[in-house]
Design a protein around this motif. Structure first.
Motif, PDB file in Angstrom:
ATOM      1  N   ASP A  81      -6.835   7.509  -7.096  1.00 24.15           N
ATOM      2  CA  ASP A  81      -6.370   8.544  -6.181  1.00 24.15           C
ATOM      3  C   ASP A  81      -6.146   9.858  -6.920  1.00 24.15           C
ATOM      4  OD1 ASP A  81      -3.872   8.406  -7.327  1.00 24.15           O
ATOM      5  OD2 ASP A  81      -2.794   8.155  -5.457  1.00 24.15           O
ATOM      6  N   ARG A 137       3.739  -2.381  -2.200  1.00 28.70           N
ATOM      7  CA  ARG A 137       3.056  -2.203  -0.896  1.00 28.70           C
ATOM      8  C   ARG A 137       1.706  -1.565  -1.160  1.00 28.70           C
ATOM      9  NH1 ARG A 137       2.513   3.113  -1.886  1.00 28.70           N
ATOM     10  NH2 ARG A 137       4.277   3.821  -3.083  1.00 28.70           N
ATOM     11  N   ASP A 168      -1.277   4.588  -0.624  1.00 31.28           N
ATOM     12  CA  ASP A 168      -1.796   5.554   0.326  1.00 31.28           C
ATOM     13  C   ASP A 168      -2.182   6.793  -0.484  1.00 31.28           C
ATOM     14  OD1 ASP A 168      -2.215   7.317   2.421  1.00 31.28           O
ATOM     15  OD2 ASP A 168      -0.472   6.631   3.561  1.00 31.28           O
ATOM     16  N   GLU A 203      -5.232   5.067  -1.213  1.00 35.63           N
ATOM     17  CA  GLU A 203      -6.210   4.092  -1.722  1.00 35.63           C
ATOM     18  C   GLU A 203      -6.611   3.080  -0.646  1.00 35.63           C
ATOM     19  OE1 GLU A 203      -3.369   4.999  -3.206  1.00 35.63           O
ATOM     20  OE2 GLU A 203      -3.420   4.621  -5.378  1.00 35.63           O
TER      21      GLU A 203
HETATM   22  N1  GLY Z   1      -1.254   6.559  -3.914  1.00 36.29           N
HETATM   23  C1  GLY Z   1       0.028   6.508  -4.448  1.00 36.29           C
HETATM   24  C2  GLY Z   1       0.998   5.682  -3.725  1.00 36.29           C
HETATM   25  O1  GLY Z   1       0.705   5.077  -2.713  1.00 36.29           O
HETATM   26  O2  GLY Z   1       2.115   5.591  -4.188  1.00 36.29           O
END
Ligand code: GLY
Ligand code: AMP
Length: 417
Positions: free
Chosen positions: A202, A277, A280, A282
């Protein structure tokens, strides 16, 4: 299977799309969801940070599985409450979610499990902070111990800045600087068995060329053509498997998604951080590539039956996601403006995050507004699809990075030639 998914972001939108693809899925409920998710699932406007409300909803719906998206309810013990009420849950207990919720705890677990990570000191006094900064030297890496929504970590050559950041928190982890590309690699765990997913990368900085402030993530891509061929296997051996074994030995089994943020240093793989978890953004590139039916997979993880499941199956296609950020993000995102063009997107998938409906019109409601994912036979094709699509979306003052997966797509082209 009836599934209840908790959350409201782009990650949950991607989860909802992938869960829906599983032929075993009968009903998908999401709480609270967002306007994008509402087009493909039944949304329930509850306060998902209130464990009581979530348990009541799960009971009312009689779901077979609850999937918890964000970290906050995990750290707040939502999985524990749901398990007490006899639900199958994909998401770690509060004690296991401390792998994300406390940097110091994560370091202890890694130490005990023999997982490679940066050397570190946990400091609670000024004297300890000064000693730790001097021990490692610049660049200084200072992390607040608790959940900090991305604002807890400072990496800087400026000693005064490092000190100032350290003094803001009663407990900080100060560690050695890790040099090397960063990779996100996730494992799906039932507490005993963990299956490694494909790697993704990311882009955390707001602006092209990795400039500007840190964000929650401005884009991502998968697979990583430049990464070592055995990265999945090595991360499973060195990181995922021993961490899951250690958590089990501590009587706090980790059931859910273990997110390993890695630095690929000259000395080998090092863990930068764990999350408890899906990452985000990814997830918005990984799940479109996952062939294994997701609802069944997460149910197996939630019920301790991953041992007999085959390895995950992946599309050979590449995926690239680009985040559309609101004006002023990350420091002061402007919200409440109309968004146009989402319906006109073709050949790419839009995952909504910071959106809301006002008089039936889509409006921005958060800093990261949406992410557009392109999938194709190469990173180059996937990029073109994502960028063509995002160009069709209008939101006053919004911006996105133009260089997501650019270097990787160029290097893989050179390799093909
Ligand atoms: N992409 C980084 C996170 O979800 O923490
Ligand atoms: P974290 O919240 O732990 O993911 O840290 C946020 C970002 O800070 C990471 O994605 C890295 O880019 C950077 N970072 C964290 N720890 C280190 C480290 N030990 N060495 C270099 N960069 C780091």
């Amino acid at each position: 299977m009836k599934v209840l998914l908790i959350g409201s972001g782009g990650r949950e939108h991607a989860l909802a799309v992938a869960l829906n693809r599983d032929p075993e899925l009968e009903e998908l409920h999401v709480a609270p969801g967002n306007p994008g998710i509402a087009q493909i699932a039944l949304c329930h406007a509850i306060d998902s940070d209130d464990n009581f409300q979530v348990v009541a909803l799960a009971q009312e719906l009689g779901v077979d599985l609850v999937v918890i998206g964000p970290e906050k309810p995990l750290v707040n013990g939502l999985a524990d409450e749901l398990r007490k009420a006899d639900f199958a849950v994909f998401g770690p207990s509060a004690l296991a979610a401390k792998l994300e919720g406390s940097k110091d705890f994560a370091k202890q677990v890694m130490h005990d499990a023999g997982v490679p990570t940066a050397r570190s000191f946990t400091c609670t006094t000024k004297a300890e902070i000064i000693a730790a900064l001097d021990a490692f030297g610049a660049p200084y890496v200072v992390k607040h111990d608790g959940l900090a929504a991305g604002k807890g970590v400072v990496v800087t050559d400026d000693r005064q800045l490092a000190l100032d950041h350290a003094y803001l928190s009663p407990r900080v982890v100060i560690e050695e600087y890790l040099d090397g590309p960063e990779v996100s690699l996730f494992g799906i765990s039932d507490g005993t068995t963990i299956l490694a997913m494909q790697p993704a990368q990311d882009f955390k900085r707001a602006l092209d060329g990795d400039l500007g402030p840190n964000t929650g993530g401005m884009g991502a891509y998968s697979p990583l053509p430049w990464a070592p061929a055995d990265i999945v296997e090595q991360t499973w051996i060195q990181v995922l498997k021993p961490t899951i074994a250690e958590m089990k030995a501590r009587d706090t089994p980790f059931i859910g998604l273990l997110y390993a943020g890695l630095a690929l240093t000259k000395q080998g793989i090092r863990v930068i951080e764990f999350n408890a978890r899906f990452g985000d953004p990814e997830t918005q590139v990984l799940l479109p590539r996952l062939i294994t039916p997701l609802a069944t997979l997460l149910y197996q993880a939630a019920t301790g039956s991953l041992k007999n499941s085959p390895d995950l199956a992946w599309s050979p296609d590449a995926a690239v996601t680009v985040v559309l950020a609101a004006e002023g993000y990350p420091s002061a995102p402007k919200v409440g403006d109309p968004i146009t063009g989402v319906e006109s997107v073709e050949g790419a998938e839009v995952f909504q995050a910071g959106t809301t409906l006002k008089d039936q019109v889509l409006h921005s409601s958060g800093g990261r507004v949406l992410a557009v994912t392109g999938v194709g036979s190469s990173l180059e094709t996937a990029r073109s699809k994502a960028y063509e699509a995002i160009a069709k979306i209008g939101l006053r003052g919004s911006y996105y990075r133009r260089d997501i997966a650019l270097t990787a797509s160029l290097s893989s082209k050179v390799r093909e030639n």
